[in-house]
Structure formats: C-alpha cells, structure tokens
Scaffold this motif. Sequence first.
Motif, short mmCIF file in Angstrom:
data_model
loop_
_atom_site.label_atom_id
_atom_site.label_comp_id
_atom_site.label_asym_id
_atom_site.label_seq_id
_atom_site.Cartn_x
_atom_site.Cartn_y
_atom_site.Cartn_z
N ARG A 146 25.91 81.50 0.36
CA ARG A 146 26.46 80.56 -0.64
C ARG A 146 27.09 81.33 -1.79
NH1 ARG A 146 26.93 75.41 0.05
NH2 ARG A 146 24.77 75.30 0.74
N VAL A 193 20.31 76.41 8.10
CA VAL A 193 19.97 76.39 6.68
C VAL A 193 21.32 76.50 5.97
CG1 VAL A 193 18.76 77.54 4.79
CG2 VAL A 193 17.73 77.49 7.06
N ASP A 194 21.80 75.42 5.39
CA ASP A 194 23.16 75.40 4.80
C ASP A 194 23.29 76.55 3.81
OD1 ASP A 194 22.21 72.86 5.57
OD2 ASP A 194 23.65 71.80 4.32
N ALA B 85 20.48 77.11 -0.94
CA ALA B 85 20.51 76.96 0.52
C ALA B 85 19.68 75.74 0.87
CB ALA B 85 19.92 78.21 1.18
N TRP B 86 20.12 74.99 1.83
CA TRP B 86 19.42 73.74 2.15
C TRP B 86 18.60 73.91 3.43
CZ3 TRP B 86 18.26 69.72 -0.68
CH2 TRP B 86 17.69 68.60 -0.05
N VAL B 87 17.30 73.71 3.31
CA VAL B 87 16.39 73.84 4.44
C VAL B 87 16.23 72.48 5.10
CG1 VAL B 87 14.06 74.50 5.18
CG2 VAL B 87 15.18 75.73 3.30
N ARG B 88 16.75 72.35 6.32
CA ARG B 88 16.69 71.06 7.01
C ARG B 88 15.34 70.80 7.65
NH1 ARG B 88 22.14 68.82 7.95
NH2 ARG B 88 23.15 69.81 6.18
N PRO B 123 21.36 67.51 0.57
CA PRO B 123 22.25 68.63 0.20
C PRO B 123 23.43 68.15 -0.63
CG PRO B 123 22.40 68.15 2.57
CD PRO B 123 21.25 67.36 2.03
#
Lengths: 352, 357
Positions: A146, A193-194, B85-88, B123
Amino acid sequence: MREVAVVSFAQSVPARRADEFNEVELLMPVVHQAVADSGIPKGEIGFTISGSCDYLAGIPFAFVSGLDAVGAWPPITESHVEMDGAWALYEAWVRLQHGDIDSALVYSFGKSSLGPLTDVLSQQLDPYYLAPLWLDSVSVAALQARAWLDAGHSEEEMAEVVSASRRAARSNPNTQLAGDPDLKELLAQPYLVDPLRRHDCPPIGDGAAAVVLAVGDLARSVSERPAWITGIDHRIEPHSLGARDLASSASTREAARRAGVGRGPVDVAEVHAPFSHQVPIVAEALGLDGGVEVNPSGGALAANVVMAAGLVRIGEAAARISGGSATRAVAHATAGPALQQNLVCVLEGDKR
Amino acid sequence: MSTSAGETRVPVMEAPNVLEFPFSRSTGPVIGAFMTALRDEAKILGATTATGKVIVPPLEYDPETGEATTGLVDVGSSGVVTTWAWVREPGPKHPLAKPFAWALIKLDGADTALVHAVDAGSPDAMSTGMRVTAHFKPEREGHIRDIECFVPSSGSAGGESGTPSGGVRTPEEVFSSGTAPNEGSADASTGQADEAPGPVRKISTPIELVYRFTAGRATSRFVRGLLDFKILGQRCPSCTKVYVPPRGSCAKCGVATEEEVELPTTGTVTTFCVVNVPFYGQKIKIPYVTATILLDGADIGLFHLIQECEADEVHMGMRVEAVWQEPENMVPGLEAIQHFRPTGEPDADYDTYKEHV
Ligand SMILES: [Zn+2]
C-alpha cells in the motif's frame, strides 16, 4: 581482496510438501551434486557453512542434523547462520579472505510446509509491540505494498511483475508456479490481504540449495568460467516498521553502492523479492536500468524456499555467468519483514 | 542443475508437533513505562530523541542515530493512517475476530508510526490519511493488546487535538503516577492482586505454534518395522556401520543409507544412568535406569529403559533383550518396546563394545 568465485551450484526441485524426506534426505543430494560439480574433493573443502531456520519446521537444532548431509568426519570447520543461505555465502566469502583456505561449501534448506509459515514469521518481529499482535508476514508485505502504491504506482504494475515471473518460470524446471496469465484475469482475482492478491505472494515450498566457492587459481583450474564475486555487501534498516520508508529500499540502495553495482553495465539481475511489489522496489534501489533482464529464473514469486531463495538467486546469476550468457550479473537476497535487510552480490565472468 | 531426492515414494508417518514458548519478557524502563501508562492512564507514550523527534512506540534508542532516547512524552490517542492492509480472513491469534485493517498510524505528536489493528467494518471505510482513535480495553494489564484496536475518528474535527498536553517525563515519573509503586506485586506470583499493581516490569506473551512432524523415509520405515515387532536399521554403503534408529544418512560419511538391516532384539548395555530426580511429567517410579544399548550387529547405541531388575544390578556389558508392548498397546515410536530386561547371559567382553562407549 582475494578473488573468490562461485564454481558450482545445485538446488532441489521445490515441492509444496516434501513430506517423504526429512531435512537431511532433502539436502543430501543437493550437497553431493554441488560438491561433485565443483571438481573439488569433499575432504579438501576448507570451510562449510549453512543458512537455515529451525522455527520453520519447528525442530530445534535441525541445523545441526543438517550436517549429516555433509559428513562431518574427520572433523570439519563449520559455521551456521540462522538466515538465508545468501548470508552464509557472505560469511564464507569473508572467511576466504583470511587467506588460509581456498574453498568453501555453502548450503541452505527449508521445510516451511510443516508449520504455519506466516505466523512463524510474525514471531521474528519486535517481541513487545508486534509479535504479540501476530502481525503475519503477508500482512506486513501488504502494508508495504500500500505504501508503494500510495507513492504513485499501480496494481497493474504488480500484475505485470507476476505475469513476467510466471512466463520466465516456464523455462526453469526448479519452480512451482509457471504460466502465461492474462493481466485482466490477474486483476479480477479477489484480494487475499488488500492490496495483495494470492498471486502477489510467493508459493510455500520445501527445498535446498548449495554453492561451492573457490579462490583464484583453484577456481580457474576447476571451472571453465568461474563467476567471480567482484562486490558483495549487506545492509539493514530499523526493525520498527513505522520508522522506515516502506515504499523504497534504502538498505538495498546502500548495499548496491558498496558492492559496486553501478561500476559497469549489468546483463542480468536475480532479485529476491517474494512479493510482487517488491521486485520494482528492489530493482529501483539497485539502480538497474530498463535494459537489464530481471529474474529470468522467475524469481521468488515462482519458487520461494524460505532460507534458500536468496542463495538460489546468487546461484542462478552465477550459472548465467558460467554458462556464458552473461558477463556481469547482480544477485540480491532479502531477510526480515518488508525488505528489512538486503544483500547485494555482483558476479562477473572473465573477459573473452 | 537440479536434483530430485530419490524416486520411491513410501507412506510417511506424520504427527502433530506443538511448540509452546510461555516466556515472560522483562520490559526495561522505556517499554515498561509505555506499558504502565497504557494500563494505568490509558495513554500512549513516545520517546523523545536528542534530535527533537518523538518515537512511537518508544524505544531505548533512536534508530537513526543509535543515541539513547531522552525521555517520555504523551502523544495523542488519535492519529493518521500512513498505510494499511485489509485482512479478509482473520486468524485466531489476530487482534480482531472479524475482518479488519492493519495500519501504520502516526499519532498526533509522533514522528514514527505504530502498527495496530483498525476496526473499520469494511475496506471501503479505510484510506491512507484517514484519522483513527485508539480504543482501550476496560481491563488493562500493561500489554500492547491493552489497545483493543483503533477505530475511525468520529466528528468533523477528526478525533482529539493534535497537540497532546504534558511535558517530558522520566520512566520513574511514569511508574509513580496514578498508582502507588509497589514493585513486589508486579509479579503475579506474589498474590497481591488487590494491591496497587506497581510498574510493569515484564510482559507475558504465550507463543503456540502448531506444526506437522513428518518422519521422512528412513524413520517411517523404522517405525513401521516396530509396529511389526521388528527393529530395522540401515547400513552405510561407505563405512558399513549400521545405524539404529536410521536417519537415512551416515553422519560420518555424509552419504545416504539405503540398505535395510533387521536387527535382533538382544544387545549389550554400553553405558547407563540411574535416575533419582523427580521431574514434571515423569511416568516411571524412581529410581529407574536408562541405558545405551548396543544391539547385536548395530554400530550405534539405542537409548532405552532397563527394567525387571534392581537399579544397582545394571552394569556395563550386561546382556539385555527388548520387551515388546502388548499388541493392543502398540504405539508408533520407540515406546513400542516397553523396556529392555536382563537375559541372564554372561556379560559381553569389553572389547566387543569398547568402540561404542
Ligand atoms: Zn558411513
């Protein structure tokens, strides 16, 4: 400085789960082949060093039993680093500078399929502020991705890196992921994980690698075209992620400067960047221009035996020199979270 | 160049392998002060540096210069996300059980960013540059997880003021603020839970990692042999020594050992010890004897128990034989042999085992 060259390199075919082999059974054929290909009798090798991490397989002192693959009798001079084998090679290079021995065996192995790898790697982080959060290795890389995207890059660039790795891996038998994926299809995949998708992350693989180094005339006598190490350096950044600029790699840049990457044209670079966005970060820090072939092996996105993948980069670059298809190559290895520590090695063939 | 380690596939034995590290870590003055302020004041501290920066979370030294940090200062409990950061799919050890963001958060008044979780719901609610505020647990123990998570700051002002109040404090000032110092009770073992807790001197972070253990080819064959009441060793093709248990390699020669050798269940005690010390998890009544037993035809001793005789009767050269488990109690491991017992034969001549002592 004494002239030191890579004279042989061997690696196993990485496997998602090499259950049928213990670590010694995995390592032994690789060590044997590297020694045999070096042309130096095993008993005459002056120094042996390994790079591995007992936490990967959860077996304390696995690095000691790894010596069974070498045959440490009569007693040998031996050392170990709890790091990628590239750092073991660095120590071997330093050891060869002492002047009393002329060759060294460097090997590394990893069986990360046995453990919860992303959690295991979280425990290498700061034990007060980060490890108790179980900040896993994919999430660390995603935070870096990111930061890199925010610095003016795009997810398309990441997909292009993945696609190039898969295409290159088609001509390398020692990889786990090869193909010719379409960029649109890659970008249509869901996030893991974006902003990382699964394909932006390295595969988990078990395997081993070994390199034999030799000095000056010994290298010339055993190798038709030794891959001379003309520069090698490694640098580290603070462990606190928030104290670093994650979008670039200051430690790679400094190691590259000290190793002398810019002192001549580079034909090929093997970059140990396990996550897609890390390839351009490292390439930029190495100062590579657009004409340099980066990761013809497919790199760590195609096969990433933790603890061996950095040594494999040096081996692959050396093989390009010894095979005659490159005159000057750069190999890079990384360790720690989000490219914390980086090693740069410049390899050159004799002028012809 | 590549090698493929062997062609034959054998069924490999596998077992869970759980590693636990129940360590406490001493915190020292700087991290201890940070943890103490988290617990007692629900405040986040930074460390001031000689160059005028504020490092959060605080360290004993400035990572840029290596100089010691100079003091502690309150920073805001709100700040700006610098990356996320996005943890799904959260793991069981993650701070939140539902999808969440990891973020580096530069708190108001800090020059470096702290990593923590952000509970933002989606997110789409996350962005670099957004403001977030710490959400403290009501019950705090002096641990980074006393911050349950951060949440997006509410209101147009976007959280708390950017200039935290208060001056530079020493660790001692942090330790003595709020609650009366009581160093003894920092250790839970003193049982003074109702007293003022005193400075945080250590943290406890249990680590549990669950692995698979796979035996590899040689050990799998050995263990399968035991289940058939057979002791299988392997002979080195180079030095001809017979290894039991086999590990697939000769440690001396560094070559693979492929030739299988079935060994008798009889052997000679080469060395032994009498265990008189009780320890946690002990299964056998003390005193008992463990010994290295050189099976007839083997070149390496096997470690096992000697029973069915008094401890003081065990001696070097004693001839012994394996006693197998009853078939219904058979286990895949060396416990397939209950123990060794004396055969009553005359002692072995020292020369027959002196190479193996
Ligand atoms: Zn042997």
